[in-house]
Design a protein around this motif. Structure first.
Motif, PDB file in Angstrom:
ATOM      1  N   LYS A  65       3.121   7.645   6.774  1.00  0.00           N
ATOM      2  CA  LYS A  65       2.088   7.157   5.583  1.00  0.00           C
ATOM      3  C   LYS A  65       2.118   5.505   6.002  1.00  0.00           C
ATOM      4  O   LYS A  65       2.651   4.426   6.219  1.00  0.00           O
ATOM      5  N   THR A 296      -1.475  -2.638   1.728  1.00  0.00           N
ATOM      6  CA  THR A 296      -0.974  -1.036   0.621  1.00  0.00           C
ATOM      7  C   THR A 296      -1.058  -1.589  -0.782  1.00  0.00           C
ATOM      8  O   THR A 296      -1.556  -1.139  -1.947  1.00  0.00           O
ATOM      9  N   ASP A 363       6.057   2.056  -1.647  1.00  0.00           N
ATOM     10  CA  ASP A 363       5.404   2.734  -0.336  1.00  0.00           C
ATOM     11  C   ASP A 363       5.637   1.295   0.452  1.00  0.00           C
ATOM     12  O   ASP A 363       6.161   1.805   1.638  1.00  0.00           O
TER      13      ASP A 363
END
Length: 382
Positions: A65, A296, A363
């Motif tokens: 990702k 993000t 993330d």
């Protein structure tokens, strides 16, 4: 002396940023590609209507990702590049913003890049992947006008149709009929025999270039829509069309199904042609670390805030430094337009902004492959 100081300052900043961007991704962007002896490459533009799943598919193709995704439209605000390199072949994935119109761009406070980037990406692509969301019953039976316009202005660039999120389509028997509508009954120059298939509309169906011309088509679009200054009525006529008769191939997949994605990946590698690599083999993306951080956080805002609220917010990086304990400290200030929006983003007892911070921090650690300490605060924009 001034020039020397400037060069030294630039090198210090460059080394600093390279250290922060876990590993040496940024420095690799400045290096010449490590060309193999028989290099092959393919530049792929992934286009589609907003929220078709372009960034999700790009992430899956890359196996990691790197691009923000959410269920709301316009998560991707500008073109980003993902690089997939195996053996002697390099695939460059151009993840473009969802095609939109000036009116919709104004409504969502979108940058001009969302109007320009997809069209520019197609011009430099070797292959166009048109992604259509099969879970959206309102849009799946017709290609978006902006997508058709991109294709019509570049008819000599091969294109494939990818029907995405087929796992969410309850009635799988609809897939063949939808395929017929989106291709106008023609794939790779051949008529497909499917119940309900439409006849190719003569004004839209252009003659394929030689390697695909297996069956004669109508008048050439190469001398029509693809030439600058053509009659605008030709583009307006696209609005009455449901599909595109020049697709080379059609894929039906779920972008979260690894096996489906591997089938598409193999197709891309098989389609690569002899040509020089553009990036070093270890490069994954052209995005800088700060851009990845902003994207993000935008993803999390879109996921957790209602309707138009996140589109009016802006972000500013206040702190970006490596602490003594080796953790990357990042402090982001959110600027919010309305007091009601401020209450929404903070949430009862500050729980929502805490959750957004924790999810974004997690993330970023996966992206940068290092410890990250993220702080997000909000301020009313005056």
């Amino acid at each position: 002396m001034i020039v020397l100081k400037a060069c030294v300052a630039f090198c210090v900043v460059l080394v600093y940023v390279c250290v922060l961007f876990s590993g040496h991704q940024f420095s690799l962007l400045l290096k010449n590609p490590d060309q193999p002896q028989n290099a092959k490459s393919l530049k792929v533009a992934i286009v589609g209507a907003p929220n078709a799943g372009k960034s999700t598919l790009t992430n899956q193709l890359l196996g990691r990702k790197l691009f923000a995704v959410s269920e709301k439209v316009h998560t991707t605000r500008s073109r980003a590049i993902g690089v997939l390199t195996e053996d002697d072949t390099q695939i460059i994935l151009l993840d473009t913003p969802g095609l939109t119109t000036p009116i919709k761009a104004k409504r969502h406070h979108l940058e001009e890049s969302l109007l320009v980037d997809p069209f520019e990406s197609i011009k430099e692509a070797d292959l166009v992947v048109v992604l259509v969301d099969m879970s959206d019953k309102w849009t799946r039976n017709k290609l978006d006008y902006e997508v058709l316009k991109c294709l019509a202005l570049n008819p000599d660039i091969p294109a494939i149709l990818v029907l995405n999120k087929v796992d969410l389509l309850k009635n799988k028997t609809l897939l063949l009929d939808i395929t017929a509508q989106l291709t106008e009954g023609v794939v790779n120059g051949k008529k497909i025999r499917i119940r309900g298939a439409e006849k190719p509309l003569e004004k839209l169906a252009a003659k394929r270039h030689s390697r695909h011309a297996e069956e004669p088509q109508s008048e050439s679009m190469k001398d029509g829509l693809s030439q600058e200054g053509q009659d605008k009525d030709r583009l307006k006529a696209l609005k009455s069309h449901r599909g595109w008769p020049l697709f080379k191939d059609v894929f039906m997949l779920s972008s979260i199904d690894r096996e489906d994605v591997e089938t598409l990946t193999k197709y891309l590698f098989d389609g690569a042609k002899p040509g020089q690599w553009q990036y070093h083999s270890e490069v994954l993306t052209d995005q800088g670390p700060e851009e990845m951080c902003i994207n993000t956080i935008r993803e999390k805002l879109l996921q957790h805030l209602p309707k138009e609220v996140p589109y009016g917010m802006t972000q500013q990086i206040e702190i970006w430094k490596e602490s003594e304990d080796g953790v990357l400290d990042i402090s982001i200030k959110l600027y919010v337009k309305k007091d009601t929006h401020m209450k929404m983003v903070i949430g009862p007892g500050g729980h929502l902004i805490t959750r957004i911070t924790q999810e974004a921090e997690s993330d970023l650690m996966k992206m940068f492959l290092r410890e990250v300490r993220l702080k997000i605060s909000a301020k009313l924009k005056k």
